[in-house]
Scaffold this motif. Structure first.
Motif, PDB file in Angstrom:
ATOM      1  N   VAL A   1      -2.140  -4.718   1.215  1.00 30.23           N
ATOM      2  CA  VAL A   1      -1.064  -3.660   0.885  1.00 30.23           C
ATOM      3  C   VAL A   1      -0.482  -4.182  -0.132  1.00 30.23           C
ATOM      4  CG1 VAL A   1       0.638  -3.924   2.160  1.00 30.23           C
ATOM      5  CG2 VAL A   1      -0.085  -1.542   1.859  1.00 30.23           C
ATOM      6  N   THR A   2       0.057  -5.639  -0.617  1.00 29.35           N
ATOM      7  CA  THR A   2       0.622  -6.007  -1.161  1.00 29.35           C
ATOM      8  C   THR A   2       0.020  -6.533  -2.024  1.00 29.35           C
ATOM      9  OG1 THR A   2       1.192  -7.834  -0.081  1.00 29.35           O
ATOM     10  CG2 THR A   2       3.253  -5.624   0.315  1.00 29.35           C
TER      11      THR A   2
ATOM     12  N   ASP B   1       7.824  -8.800  -3.239  1.00 25.14           N
ATOM     13  CA  ASP B   1       7.034  -9.082  -2.588  1.00 25.14           C
ATOM     14  C   ASP B   1       5.506  -9.078  -3.379  1.00 25.14           C
ATOM     15  OD1 ASP B   1       5.774  -8.115  -0.276  1.00 25.14           O
ATOM     16  OD2 ASP B   1       5.667  -6.109  -0.549  1.00 25.14           O
TER      17      ASP B   1
HETATM   18 MG    MG Z   1       2.833  -5.564   1.645  1.00 27.01          MG
END
Ligand code: MG
Ligand code: GDP
Lengths: 647, 75
Positions: free
Chosen positions: A34-35, A54
């Motif tokens: 997701v990142t 992140d």
């Molecule tokens: Mg993440």
């Protein structure tokens, strides 16, 4: 401003910690990737400002996939990001992995480290206790236990970051002890890197270890005849050790990590329930059946519940339109009634379907179930040139193809990655769900949901079919295998806060689009129905539509109005719906079905084409993807028309 | 006598002694901590993917690949 990087394996809670640090809402989910996009936020502590980055989840710094390369490059100082503090995030239940990664990062010469031990709530619940002081003493790095989910430990984390950033604490993590032959090889290679490439000593040593650990991509990037040199050293080492040196290097770090963790952790987590669950969920028969039931359930539920909410919305917009036409003078009455309320309203009324489907899929993902489906399908998908992990971007694509295409980077097989990216536009996104939901509403009662489900099934087959075709075209015959490795995160109850937040983030784009692109398009289409003469007397849309009609008529049995709808749908698929409504088209059930089918398949929207181009970096591949879509849509639409006119 | 990971009974804990897969596949396994010397507990076996648990997490491994991971039973 100081820069803080969050590093750790996927799914340990990095993104959640980030949103706690900055009190901003960020996308969080159970995706392995997701990142992939770079996400940053800013917070203030003791009068200093900190920017948090992140980084993509990574298991180690020897990378096997595109997204992990970003993390490695940041840590090697090869990207513009130079973090002042690196927070290694570990999962309390898999602490060894986090500590091992920390030791690996320290080896590259980074000492400004903090270890965040996340998921303490879960550790406690499963009977595991972590002694932070012992860890801290052995690691000589500040250790902060926390639960990002509950929000505990966040202040302590900020304090530890500040202490390291301001130099009040100077971490000095231990080094793994390598067998002598490895040490010698590292020293030799490091000296060469120092001399040849001018790398500073500490980093040269780190790079040498990474190279001997088998980072092929890094060797190529550093250039020269390094690849061969490393290859030779590698062979020598293998002989001297009698074992694979890559594994030996990792083993030395893992052993040290394991020893440190054993001293600090007591209790064995009770994971029997997880094991029992996985025996069923990953079982080819039972797990497969269950996946079928779950997925059909998601679609059926989206349509049944969506109907309940969408109908009153549609009625409300129709009433507004009627009111505008009656109450306002022309052209305003027509513009609002037939353009805005009809066009935008018809699209907005479909939001419930999108909301419910996104909510259900996000909840499933948050439980960790998607990973089980990926594991189960890993083998079967290989027959189509895809990867088990293709399941993640495909599921994302159901909301929107753009994050799906970028999310595909987690796939650690370059061919499967390309094939996935190029085939993904066949997965119907929420814009197309709008069209499907609206048009299948034209069908007599018992047929609506089966028709909608059949379109999804055809789209799925198209996805698999184009993938297989692409693989053959680009790389030759497919070599099926029995599947690769997929990490299975712990199954857990979905966290309502996370699920609602992510659902909102993934579906609000739809509302934004309705207020901008769709609004503009609806007004433009309405204008084209008025000039140069009103609809029915030679308006511009009719002229355009009649020119296209011979083609769409012969292929799909669609008249001029649907032809215009298809044309405007290239811009954004939702416009198909607003055009139908603005033109007051009457569609026979068969026409509605064929139009829905063709609209679903025919061409990726402009943003998706852009995303495919930026991921592949190739105009040829992008064009191939678009051409395949158009070809398949024409073929399938034509066949459906034939079948329905015979029946 | 080493045998393959695919042949280990459910519930047994074994130690990996060798990975006889291609470079890419081996690198991926190593990355996840599935490397020679690692202890793994077999959670599920039989038809379909093999599920193992290590100190680093739980993983599903395709059967074909599991045949290339050689292991030794622990005493
Ligand atoms: Mg993440
Ligand atoms: N029980 C528990 N779950 C957490 C905690 N932190 C994050 N999670 C959950 O773990 C999952 C992965 O979190 P995420 O932040 O996306 O991890 P990332 O991949 O490292 O960015 C999400 O479902 C979170 O809700 C925590 O402290 N305790």
């Amino acid at each position: 401003m100081r820069v803080v990087a969050l590093v750790g394996p996927p799914n340990v809670g990095k993104t959640t910690i980030m949103s706690r640090l900055c009190r901003t809402s960020l996308e969080v989910g159970n995706w392995a990737g997701v990142t992939v996009e770079r996400r940053t936020c800013v917070y203030e502590f003791r009068g200093s400002r900190y920017r948090v980055v992140d980084l993509p989840g990574t298991y180690s710094l020897v990378t096997t996939s595109e997204d992990q390369r970003i993390t490695r490059d940041v840590l090697l100082g090869r990207l513009d990001e130079h973090p002042d503090v690196i927070v290694v995030v570990a999962d309390a239940l898999n602490l060894v992995r986090g500590v091992s990664l920390l030791l690996e990062i320290a080896e590259l010469g980074h000492t400004h480290l903090v270890l965040a031990v996340n998921m303490m709530d879960e550790a406690e619940r499963l009977g595991l206790s972590v002694d932070a002081q012992t860890l801290e003493r052995r690691l000589r790095v500040p250790v902060v236990p926390l639960s990002a989910k509950r929000g505990t430990g966040i202040r302590r984390l900020k304090r530890a970051i500040a202490d390291v950033a301001e130099g009040r604490i100077e971490p000095d993590p231990p080094r793994a002890e390598y067998p002598r032959p490895i040490l010698v090889a590292v020293r030799r290679l490091a000296e060469e890197l120092e001399r040849g490439l001018g790398e500073p000593r500490e980093r040269a040593r780190g790079l040498a270890i990474k190279l001997l650990e088998g980072d092929v991509d890094l060797a190529e990037r550093l250039g020269g005849d390094l690849s061969e040199r490393v290859e030779r050293l590698h062979r020598e080492l293998s002989e001297a050790l009698g074992r694979d040196p890559r594994a030996e290097i990792k083993r030395a770090r893992d052993d040290l990590a394991s020893e440190i963790v054993r001293a600090a952790v007591s209790g064995r987590p009770a994971l029997d329930r997880q094991a029992r669950l996985d025996r069923v969920l990953v079982h080819p028969l039972w797990g497969g059946l269950l996946a079928g039931v779950v997925l059909s359930g998601v679609f059926a539920l989206s349509f049944y519940l969506g109907d309940l909410l969408a109908e009153p919305l549609e009625d409300a917009f129709d009433a507004l339109g009627d009111w505008a036409r009656r109450a306002l003078p022309d052209p305003w009455g027509g513009l609002l009634g037939d353009g805005v309320f009809a066009g935008v309203g018809a699209v907005l009324a479909m939001y419930p379907y999108i909301l419910i489907m996104t909510l259900l899929l996000t909840a499933l993902e948050d439980t960790g179930y998607t990973a089980r489906v990926a594991a189960l399908l890993s083998g079967p998908l290989s027959r189509f040139g895809l990867h088990g992990k293709s399941v993640f971007p495909a599921a994302l694509s159901l909301a929107c193809n753009v994050p799906g295409v970028t999310g595909a980077r987690i796939i650690d097989d370059p061919r499967a990655l390309t094939v996935t990216v190029l085939a993904l536009p066949a997965v119907p996104c929420s814009a197309r769900l709008t069209v499907i939901a609206y048009l299948t509403g034209h069908l007599p009662d018992p047929w609506r949901v089966p028709a909608a489900v059949s379109i999804y099934a055809i789209a799925l087959l198209t996805f698999l079919g184009t993938a297989a075709l692409l693989h053959r075209l680009l790389y030759g015959p497919i070599e099926p295998h029995a599947g690769t490795v997929v990490e299975l995160p712990r199954m857990r109850r979905p966290h309502p806060g996370t699920v609602f937040r992510v659902t909102w983030l993934r579906s609000n784009e739809f509302l934004r689009k309705a207020g901008t692109v769709i609004l503009a398009a609806s007004i433009a289409i309405w204008a084209l129905t008025q000039y140069p003469a009103p609809l029915g007397h030679g308006s511009a849309v009719e002229v355009i539509g009649r020119a296209l009609e011979p083609v769409t008529g012969a292929l799909f049995g669609l008249d001029w109005g649907s032809a215009v709808a298809l044309l405007t749908g290239v811009l954004a698929k939702e416009t198909v719906v607003s055009t139908i409504k603005t033109l007051h088209l009457r569609l026979a059930p068969a026409q509605a079905y064929v139009l829905a089918l063709v609209s679903t398949l025919y061409i990726p929207c402009a943003s998706t084409i852009g995303a495919i181009y930026s991921e592949t970096g190739s105009a040829r591949l992008t064009a191939l993807s678009v051409a395949l879509n158009l070809g398949v849509a024409t073929l399938v639409g034509g066949l459906a028309h034939l079948a329905l006119s015979v029946a | 006598m080493p045998k393959s990971l695919a042949e280990v009974e459910e519930g047994r804990t074994v130690r990996i002694v060798d990975v006889v897969a291609g470079r890419g596949a081996a690198a991926m396994l190593y990355n996840l901590g599935l490397r020679p010397g690692a202890r793994v507990e077999v959670i599920r076996s039989g038809p379909g993917p093999v599920v193992v648990r290590t100190e680093g997490g739980t993983f599903s491994i395709g059967r074909g690949l599991a045949f290339k991971v050689l292991v030794e039973e622990e005493e």
